[in-house]
Design a protein around this motif. Structure first.
Motif, PDB file in Angstrom:
ATOM      1  N   ASP A 105     -48.724  59.936 -52.100  1.00 16.21           N
ATOM      2  CA  ASP A 105     -47.578  59.396 -51.366  1.00 16.21           C
ATOM      3  C   ASP A 105     -47.924  58.074 -50.694  1.00 16.21           C
ATOM      4  OD1 ASP A 105     -46.164  61.633 -52.129  1.00 16.21           O
ATOM      5  OD2 ASP A 105     -46.445  62.692 -50.228  1.00 16.21           O
ATOM      6  N   GLU A 106     -49.113  57.985 -50.104  1.00 19.58           N
ATOM      7  CA  GLU A 106     -49.508  56.763 -49.408  1.00 19.58           C
ATOM      8  C   GLU A 106     -49.638  55.592 -50.379  1.00 19.58           C
ATOM      9  OE1 GLU A 106     -53.161  54.998 -46.625  1.00 19.58           O
ATOM     10  OE2 GLU A 106     -53.082  57.144 -47.105  1.00 19.58           O
ATOM     11  N   VAL A 107     -50.298  55.824 -51.510  1.00 17.56           N
ATOM     12  CA  VAL A 107     -50.481  54.748 -52.486  1.00 17.56           C
ATOM     13  C   VAL A 107     -49.134  54.323 -53.053  1.00 17.56           C
ATOM     14  CG1 VAL A 107     -51.479  54.162 -54.730  1.00 17.56           C
ATOM     15  CG2 VAL A 107     -52.847  55.407 -53.041  1.00 17.56           C
ATOM     16  N   GLN A 108     -48.278  55.270 -53.347  1.00 23.10           N
ATOM     17  CA  GLN A 108     -46.970  54.930 -53.909  1.00 23.10           C
ATOM     18  C   GLN A 108     -46.144  54.118 -52.914  1.00 23.10           C
ATOM     19  OE1 GLN A 108     -44.832  58.291 -55.557  1.00 23.10           O
ATOM     20  NE2 GLN A 108     -43.896  56.928 -57.048  1.00 23.10           N
ATOM     21  N   ALA A 109     -46.231  54.468 -51.630  1.00 22.68           N
ATOM     22  CA  ALA A 109     -45.467  53.752 -50.616  1.00 22.68           C
ATOM     23  C   ALA A 109     -45.937  52.309 -50.461  1.00 22.68           C
ATOM     24  CB  ALA A 109     -45.568  54.486 -49.280  1.00 22.68           C
ATOM     25  N   HIS A 110     -47.242  52.072 -50.604  1.00 24.46           N
ATOM     26  CA  HIS A 110     -47.782  50.735 -50.336  1.00 24.46           C
ATOM     27  C   HIS A 110     -47.964  49.895 -51.593  1.00 24.46           C
ATOM     28  CE1 HIS A 110     -48.677  50.948 -46.000  1.00 24.46           C
ATOM     29  NE2 HIS A 110     -48.760  52.245 -46.208  1.00 24.46           N
ATOM     30  N   ARG A 111     -48.168  50.552 -52.739  1.00 19.00           N
ATOM     31  CA  ARG A 111     -48.420  49.767 -53.957  1.00 19.00           C
ATOM     32  C   ARG A 111     -47.340  49.929 -55.016  1.00 19.00           C
ATOM     33  NH1 ARG A 111     -54.930  49.192 -55.003  1.00 19.00           N
ATOM     34  NH2 ARG A 111     -55.539  48.936 -52.812  1.00 19.00           N
ATOM     35  N   GLY A 112     -46.359  50.752 -54.717  1.00 15.76           N
ATOM     36  CA  GLY A 112     -45.219  50.866 -55.617  1.00 15.76           C
ATOM     37  C   GLY A 112     -45.483  51.682 -56.867  1.00 15.76           C
TER      38      GLY A 112
ATOM     39  N   TRP B  97     -51.088  53.207 -61.039  1.00 16.52           N
ATOM     40  CA  TRP B  97     -51.475  51.868 -60.575  1.00 16.52           C
ATOM     41  C   TRP B  97     -52.807  51.445 -61.198  1.00 16.52           C
ATOM     42  CZ3 TRP B  97     -55.249  49.033 -58.385  1.00 16.52           C
ATOM     43  CH2 TRP B  97     -54.893  47.789 -57.843  1.00 16.52           C
ATOM     44  N   LEU B  98     -53.758  52.370 -61.264  1.00 20.21           N
ATOM     45  CA  LEU B  98     -55.072  52.054 -61.827  1.00 20.21           C
ATOM     46  C   LEU B  98     -54.951  51.687 -63.299  1.00 20.21           C
ATOM     47  CD1 LEU B  98     -57.991  52.064 -60.645  1.00 20.21           C
ATOM     48  CD2 LEU B  98     -58.294  54.293 -61.750  1.00 20.21           C
ATOM     49  N   LEU B  99     -54.153  52.424 -64.024  1.00 20.84           N
ATOM     50  CA  LEU B  99     -53.962  52.132 -65.449  1.00 20.84           C
ATOM     51  C   LEU B  99     -53.358  50.746 -65.662  1.00 20.84           C
ATOM     52  CD1 LEU B  99     -52.587  55.624 -66.486  1.00 20.84           C
ATOM     53  CD2 LEU B  99     -54.607  54.557 -67.505  1.00 20.84           C
ATOM     54  N   ASP B 100     -52.470  50.333 -64.760  1.00 19.03           N
ATOM     55  CA  ASP B 100     -51.782  49.051 -64.913  1.00 19.03           C
ATOM     56  C   ASP B 100     -52.579  47.865 -64.382  1.00 19.03           C
ATOM     57  OD1 ASP B 100     -49.625  50.318 -66.060  1.00 19.03           O
ATOM     58  OD2 ASP B 100     -48.440  50.395 -64.204  1.00 19.03           O
ATOM     59  N   ASN B 101     -53.554  48.114 -63.500  1.00 13.80           N
ATOM     60  CA  ASN B 101     -54.191  47.010 -62.787  1.00 13.80           C
ATOM     61  C   ASN B 101     -55.702  46.922 -62.938  1.00 13.80           C
ATOM     62  OD1 ASN B 101     -51.955  45.722 -60.915  1.00 13.80           O
ATOM     63  ND2 ASN B 101     -51.609  47.932 -60.926  1.00 13.80           N
ATOM     64  N   ALA B 102     -56.327  47.867 -63.580  1.00 14.72           N
ATOM     65  CA  ALA B 102     -57.777  47.829 -63.782  1.00 14.72           C
ATOM     66  C   ALA B 102     -58.066  47.873 -65.274  1.00 14.72           C
ATOM     67  CB  ALA B 102     -58.461  49.002 -63.071  1.00 14.72           C
ATOM     68  N   ALA B 103     -59.115  47.197 -65.668  1.00 12.85           N
ATOM     69  CA  ALA B 103     -59.508  47.180 -67.079  1.00 12.85           C
ATOM     70  C   ALA B 103     -60.313  48.442 -67.383  1.00 12.85           C
ATOM     71  CB  ALA B 103     -60.320  45.926 -67.384  1.00 12.85           C
ATOM     72  N   LEU B 104     -59.612  49.569 -67.414  1.00 16.09           N
ATOM     73  CA  LEU B 104     -60.290  50.849 -67.612  1.00 16.09           C
ATOM     74  C   LEU B 104     -60.971  50.895 -68.974  1.00 16.09           C
ATOM     75  CD1 LEU B 104     -57.741  53.375 -66.081  1.00 16.09           C
ATOM     76  CD2 LEU B 104     -59.700  52.264 -64.998  1.00 16.09           C
ATOM     77  N   SER B 105     -62.119  51.549 -68.992  1.00 13.84           N
ATOM     78  CA  SER B 105     -62.941  51.625 -70.199  1.00 13.84           C
ATOM     79  C   SER B 105     -63.901  52.788 -70.020  1.00 13.84           C
ATOM     80  CB  SER B 105     -63.725  50.319 -70.386  1.00 13.84           C
ATOM     81  OG  SER B 105     -64.722  50.200 -69.376  1.00 13.84           O
ATOM     82  N   PRO B 106     -64.738  53.081 -71.020  1.00 12.89           N
ATOM     83  CA  PRO B 106     -65.693  54.185 -70.872  1.00 12.89           C
ATOM     84  C   PRO B 106     -66.720  54.014 -69.754  1.00 12.89           C
ATOM     85  CG  PRO B 106     -65.344  53.724 -73.186  1.00 12.89           C
ATOM     86  CD  PRO B 106     -64.638  52.638 -72.426  1.00 12.89           C
ATOM     87  N   ARG B 107     -66.834  52.823 -69.143  1.00 12.63           N
ATOM     88  CA  ARG B 107     -67.759  52.689 -68.013  1.00 12.63           C
ATOM     89  C   ARG B 107     -67.157  53.220 -66.719  1.00 12.63           C
ATOM     90  NH1 ARG B 107     -67.488  46.593 -65.548  1.00 12.63           N
ATOM     91  NH2 ARG B 107     -69.074  47.478 -64.181  1.00 12.63           N
ATOM     92  N   TRP B 108     -65.844  53.502 -66.724  1.00 12.98           N
ATOM     93  CA  TRP B 108     -65.160  53.989 -65.531  1.00 12.98           C
ATOM     94  C   TRP B 108     -65.229  55.513 -65.455  1.00 12.98           C
ATOM     95  CZ3 TRP B 108     -62.086  51.596 -61.640  1.00 12.98           C
ATOM     96  CH2 TRP B 108     -62.025  50.207 -61.722  1.00 12.98           C
ATOM     97  N   CYS B 109     -65.294  56.002 -64.212  1.00  8.97           N
ATOM     98  CA  CYS B 109     -65.208  57.444 -63.967  1.00  8.97           C
ATOM     99  C   CYS B 109     -64.207  57.669 -62.852  1.00  8.97           C
ATOM    100  CB  CYS B 109     -66.570  58.012 -63.590  1.00  8.97           C
ATOM    101  SG  CYS B 109     -66.568  59.814 -63.332  1.00  8.97           S
ATOM    102  N   ALA B 110     -63.152  58.410 -63.145  1.00  8.01           N
ATOM    103  CA  ALA B 110     -62.101  58.726 -62.174  1.00  8.01           C
ATOM    104  C   ALA B 110     -62.412  60.083 -61.570  1.00  8.01           C
ATOM    105  CB  ALA B 110     -60.736  58.740 -62.861  1.00  8.01           C
TER     106      ALA B 110
END
Length: 451
Positions: free
Chosen positions: A237-244, A250-263
């Protein structure tokens, strides 16, 4: 050189009987061949040892202290976090090193071959910087060196107290860094053992700015990058309120996700987010015991794996460190969610096989560690189990692995563990178990008096 005779072993080609695994002096597997002649030791069942991909070592000292209901009638992760912040006011660098050594020893004794330490305790009380900005990181490295556990260190960038970029306060002050001081911290860290890896970790979307999240990946462009994401509904809820957008969206749209990332966690995802995260190559860092303890929610495991996603497991708060139970709780969460059995099994692989091999591959990738299989050239991270007992009953192959995971006695069957060829656990116990535990108990007694 060490030669280990395994009566049965899990190899990339499947289960094999009576093989010899030769370890080189560099800590890597030099050769795998049929057993002929003598060996330095013989084990019943040999497995690659997975990476524990998410740990906060200092929280081990809190284990068991937060199970009474707080004055808040809606007791939750957030009330637990308040206790953690109060606890932080008493920890010294010496305390942290001793606690981390105990934690890392318990990881080895429970079958992990390495750890990715998500390390955010950087400063003294009140946020005062140490003369050496890497003081606390050096303590984590020293603990791993003492124990002989492979380490991927993930220093954490923690800028703000929330998405509104409010200043840090209370216990959070010990975590805080600007992007500039964080870069200085990375430069000040002295590598540990030859298999040491240094990665980066923006704490979360709540605690780092979009600009810092973008820039942090460039500080170590080939290293692992880990982030807490979508653990709690209040966070969504907090992230959605502040980052839309929702956190994973948001991470999928704004970070260059790849196999080096761990969520890490990702327990609050829509169906579309689950599929997209899986297809990005990002590893899901799951901590089922801690997620259960904190009431985080249940990861969309069946859907994520069906979409080709990779995962690993970690002990997170270290309230209970046990590889086999971490895997069991993951599977049981899916069974409860779907009201089914063998939720993650495949037609050609048992549930235990899918869980264990998935944790091997995902953990190694998330840690940036050249491990995860019994194969020449990889680090010799291995765990051996005795099968001639009332728990495993001389079972073989997937049936033995399923029994170790689901019958609840896997840890008691562990006889030996190697990390990068370091044969630290023998006869079911770390070689320095007595001294490490003695130091830990003394530290805990002193800490308890201060609390």
């Amino acid at each position: 050189m060490q030669i280990i005779h395994a009566r049965q072993a899990l190899t990339p080609e499947g289960w094999k009987d009576d093989i010899a695994v030769t370890l080189g002096d560099d800590g890597r597997i030099a050769k795998i061949a049929p057993q002929i002649g003598t060996a330095d030791c013989t084990v019943g069942l040999l497995l690659p040892a997975p990476v524990n991909l998410h740990s906060h070592a200092f929280q081990r000292a809190m284990a068991g202290l937060s199970e009474a209901r707080s004055p808040n009638p809606a007791d939750s992760f957030w009330t637990w976090r308040d206790l953690m912040y109060r606890f932080l006011t008493h920890l010294t660098p010496d305390d942290v090193e001793v606690i981390a050594a105990q934690v890392f020893m318990e990881m080895l004794e429970n079958g992990y071959g390495a750890v990715a330490e998500f390390h955010y305790l950087h400063h003294a009380l009140g946020g005062t910087a140490y003369a050496d900005p890497a003081e606390m990181s050096a303590r984590i490295i020293a603990a791993a060196n003492r124990v002989g556990l492979g380490l991927t260190l993930l220093p954490v960038l923690y800028q703000y107290g929330g998405c509104d970029q409010r200043p840090l306060s209370g216990g959070q002050l010990r975590f805080g860094n600007t992007p500039e001081s964080y870069a200085n911290l990375l430069n000040a860290i002295t590598p540990g053992a030859p298999d040491f890896i240094l990665g980066v970790a923006p704490h979360s979307l709540r605690a780092t700015s979009p600009e810092a999240l973008r820039d942090i990946a460039a500080l170590r462009p080939d290293a692992p990058i880990h982030i807490h994401i979508a653990e709690q509904l209040a966070e969504v809820d907090e992230v959605q309120a502040h980052r839309g957008a929702r956190p994973v969206e948001w991470l999928l749209d704004n970070a260059a996700l790849s196999p080096r990332w761990c969520a890490i966690h990702a327990t609050q995802m829509t169906e579309g987010e689950t599929t997209a995260l899986a297809k990005s190559g990002t590893i899901a860092g799951l901590c089922p015991i801690t997620e259960s303890n904190l009431g985080d929610g249940i990861f969309n495991g069946t859907e994520f794996l069906a979409a080709g996603g990779g995962f690993g497991v970690g002990s997170d708060s270290n309230i209970h460190i046990t590889l086999f139970e971490e895997l069991r709780v993951l599977e049981y969460s899916q069974r409860l969610r779907h009201k089914s059995r063998a939720a993650l099994a495949r037609p050609n692989a048992s549930t235990g096989h899918v869980l264990y091999t998935g944790a091997l591959a995902g953990g190694a990738r998330a840690a940036g560690r050249n491990s995860g299989a019994l194969a020449p050239g990889l680090w010799a991270d291995m765990v051996a189990l005795a099968t001639d007992n009332a728990f495993l009953c001389n079972r073989k192959g997937d049936m033995a692995l399923d029994t170790a995971i689901f019958a609840g006695h896997g840890p008691s069957c562990i006889t030996d563990v190697w990390s990068a060829g370091r044969h630290k656990v023998q006869g079911g116990q770390h070689r320095d178990h007595a001294s490490i535990t003695r130091d830990f108990c003394a530290t805990m007694a002193a800490l308890q008096a201060r609390l």
